[in-house]
Design a protein around this motif. Structure first.
Motif, PDB file in Angstrom:
ATOM      1  N   ASP A 136     -27.126 -36.004 -29.351  1.00 50.77           N
ATOM      2  CA  ASP A 136     -28.519 -35.706 -28.984  1.00 50.77           C
ATOM      3  C   ASP A 136     -28.557 -34.572 -27.964  1.00 50.77           C
ATOM      4  O   ASP A 136     -27.898 -34.626 -26.923  1.00 50.77           O
ATOM      5  N   VAL A 137     -29.316 -33.524 -28.272  1.00 53.34           N
ATOM      6  CA  VAL A 137     -29.550 -32.435 -27.316  1.00 53.34           C
ATOM      7  C   VAL A 137     -31.056 -32.219 -27.151  1.00 53.34           C
ATOM      8  O   VAL A 137     -31.506 -31.129 -26.773  1.00 53.34           O
ATOM      9  N   SER A 138     -31.828 -33.258 -27.416  1.00 54.90           N
ATOM     10  CA  SER A 138     -33.286 -33.136 -27.374  1.00 54.90           C
ATOM     11  C   SER A 138     -33.806 -32.825 -25.972  1.00 54.90           C
ATOM     12  O   SER A 138     -34.924 -32.316 -25.820  1.00 54.90           O
ATOM     13  N   ASN A 139     -33.016 -33.131 -24.925  1.00 51.35           N
ATOM     14  CA  ASN A 139     -33.467 -32.838 -23.554  1.00 51.35           C
ATOM     15  C   ASN A 139     -33.677 -31.348 -23.314  1.00 51.35           C
ATOM     16  O   ASN A 139     -34.345 -30.962 -22.346  1.00 51.35           O
ATOM     17  N   LEU A 140     -33.133 -30.510 -24.170  1.00 56.25           N
ATOM     18  CA  LEU A 140     -33.311 -29.066 -24.018  1.00 56.25           C
ATOM     19  C   LEU A 140     -34.758 -28.644 -24.262  1.00 56.25           C
ATOM     20  O   LEU A 140     -35.203 -27.604 -23.764  1.00 56.25           O
ATOM     21  N   THR A 141     -35.498 -29.441 -25.033  1.00 60.12           N
ATOM     22  CA  THR A 141     -36.885 -29.064 -25.363  1.00 60.12           C
ATOM     23  C   THR A 141     -37.885 -30.198 -25.208  1.00 60.12           C
ATOM     24  O   THR A 141     -39.093 -29.975 -25.274  1.00 60.12           O
ATOM     25  N   ALA A 142     -37.412 -31.429 -24.993  1.00 65.52           N
ATOM     26  CA  ALA A 142     -38.300 -32.602 -25.049  1.00 65.52           C
ATOM     27  C   ALA A 142     -39.274 -32.713 -23.884  1.00 65.52           C
ATOM     28  O   ALA A 142     -40.309 -33.373 -24.007  1.00 65.52           O
ATOM     29  N   HIS A 143     -38.993 -32.088 -22.769  1.00 63.00           N
ATOM     30  CA  HIS A 143     -39.819 -32.270 -21.574  1.00 63.00           C
ATOM     31  C   HIS A 143     -40.533 -30.964 -21.226  1.00 63.00           C
ATOM     32  O   HIS A 143     -40.045 -30.159 -20.451  1.00 63.00           O
ATOM     33  N   GLN A 144     -41.665 -30.742 -21.857  1.00 60.63           N
ATOM     34  CA  GLN A 144     -42.522 -29.569 -21.643  1.00 60.63           C
ATOM     35  C   GLN A 144     -41.907 -28.276 -22.171  1.00 60.63           C
ATOM     36  O   GLN A 144     -42.304 -27.179 -21.785  1.00 60.63           O
TER      37      GLN A 144
END
Length: 503
Positions: free
Chosen positions: A192-200
């Motif tokens: 999972d690398v969703s933190n690169l775009t998941a928060h605003q």
């Protein structure tokens, strides 16, 4: 041919009075660990807070500038190994004022780093030694590492070797653990690398903060040039500088960009813990026990490494300044082990004063000191780039065979580097968050230039050499005269241009 170069390089070092006691393993780890400072482990959290996941871009841009400057410095250092490194090149390329300015600016930068790192190291140790006053711990750290540097250059190399080994091992372990976690190979994790775009989004605050974050990011890379400065005290300066220059790309991309990418991929960038300690937050997210304690130890090692390197760098640049009368001749004297102890004591004396000021006047005098060196490293890098542009033309004309390591796409990439550094400095002057740092650093620059003006005026008054005599050709150039400089008392060699018509 290689043996001849080694002998010549060793003779050049000995002629300066310094000893080539730094071994290949010392130089390799100094080069590897030079860019890994406490700023990476702690200060990078501020960049992430300001730029969000796009901090990766900020570090890439800053690292790119440092890579280009190091390549330019490497070209000059391989062509002409010299005590004082970029000080000698600025003097050759820009004239006496260039050498004087870059030398004293660099010295001032590291003297401040020595004081700041002593205070930072004391803060780390105070957690475990709460009964001892902070200023006592700071002074003890200064005394210990002063003694290390005073003993021999080999002792400096040994300490830096182990400091850098710990830093490199730690960041390597983090890279492996982080990659395993992100790829979902860690127990309980999934790819999972969703933190690169998941928060605003990737750049939640826009492009402005991303570009502004380049300024502090460049400061985190300062120290990459120490390998070039230390090369003159190794047995094979040309080879060591070439290796350090060629490896800087990998070091920047792997240690900084790679680790920051993993931090942001592992933990949300806007999590409160990230700003205070991004690597601790990432290790806690992975589930590593005692992550905070481990990171505190690592930060302490990074701080001690910077303190050790600061004492070394400040003393060696002053030693180089003495060879051309840009610093008091008394600082030239070496110990029996070839160590410029007076130059070290000068750096530490001001460091001790700064440490005391940090506790006596933290909001006034020490606050100015903290701000007054913020842009100094940028000024130094800009002068390095300008020196390479001018010296390259001279080398191509007079000693093309010495250009064994060349700047990429010269002169276009060289001019791009100058322009980019200028943009960063101007941006620093304009942004409210960095305007005070720029103003204080500009005052430092003005003071150094004024000191040079006074020195030049006094020399003219005594009938000495012209203040702005044209810089002579590189030492490798055909027809260059190499004269013994008896005035220094060290047997140092001084380059002088062949005599031409007098006006």
């Amino acid at each position: 041919m290689g043996e001849k170069n080694t002998e010549a390089n060793t003779e050049a070092t000995e002629s300066a009075g310094l000893r080539g006691e730094l071994k290949q393993r010392h130089m390799r780890l100094i080069a590897l660990g030079g860019v890994i400072g406490a700023g990476l482990f702690v200060g990078s959290g501020v960049v992430i807070e300001d730029a969000g996941p796009a901090a990766i871009i900020s570090f890439m841009l800053a690292g790119g500038l440092v890579i280009l400057v190091m390549r330019m410095l490497g070209e000059m250092a391989v062509a002409r190994p010299s005590v004082g490194s970029f000080y000698a090149y600025a003097r050759l390329a820009l004239g006496n004022w260039g050498g004087f300015t870059i030398g004293w600016l660099y010295w001032y930068f590291w003297v401040n780093v020595v004081a700041l790192e002593a205070v930072a190291g004391a803060s780390q140790l105070h957690v475990w030694l709460p009964g001892i006053p902070l200023w006592v711990i700071s002074l003890c750290l200064m005394v210990i590492l002063t003694a290390v540097n005073m003993f021999s250059v080999k002792s400096f190399g040994e300490f830096e070797y182990w400091f850098s080994s710990i830093k490199v091992a730690a960041i390597t372990v983090f890279l492996v653990l982080g990659l395993v976690f992100v790829l979902g190979m860690w127990p309980g994790a999934h790819a999972d690398v969703s933190n690169l775009t998941a928060h605003q989004g990737f750049a939640p605050h826009g492009i402005g903060p991303v570009l502004a974050a380049v300024i502090p990011a460049v400061g985190f890379f300062t120290g990459a040039e120490i390998a070039a400065l230390a090369a003159s005290e190794s047995s094979e300066p040309r080879r060591n500088v070439a290796k350090a220059t060629n490896s800087v790309v990998l070091r920047v991309l792997l240690f900084y960009v790679g680790s920051i990418f993993l931090v942001i991929a592992i933990v949300p960038w806007n999590k409160p813990d990230v700003a205070d300690g991004p690597y601790v937050a990432a290790l806690q997210e992975i589930g590593i026990p005692s992550a905070g304690t481990l990171m505190r130890v690592l930060v302490l090692v990074a701080v001690l490494s910077s303190l050790n390197a600061g004492l070394y760098s400040a003393s060696r640049i002053v030693f180089a300044l003495t060879r051309n009368g840009d610093a008091p001749r008394g600082l030239t004297k070496l110990s029996k082990r070839g160590v410029p102890r007076r130059a070290i004591l000068l750096a530490t004396t001001l460091g001790y004063v700064s440490v005391i000021i940090a506790y006596v006047s933290p909001d006034a005098v020490f606050s100015f000191i903290v701000h007054s060196y913020g842009a100094v490293a940028l000024f130094v890098y800009l002068l390095v780039a300008l020196s390479q542009l001018r010296l390259r033309r001279r080398l191509e004309r007079e000693a093309p065979e010495s250009l064994q390591l060349r700047m990429w796409w010269y002169p276009y990439l060289s001019w791009f580097t100058v322009a980019a550094m200028t943009v960063v400095i101007v941006t620093m002057a304009v942004l409210p968050s960095t305007r005070m740092d720029f103003a204080a650093s500009a005052i430092t620059l003005v003071v150094v230039l004024a000191a040079y003006g006074v020195r030049a005026y006094r020399r003219r008054g005594r009938g000495g050499p012209a203040a702005e005599a044209p810089a002579g050709p590189p030492a490798d150039a055909p027809g260059t005269a190499v004269a013994e400089t008896a005035a220094t008392g060290t047997g140092a060699t001084a380059v002088s241009a062949p005599e031409g018509p007098r006006s």
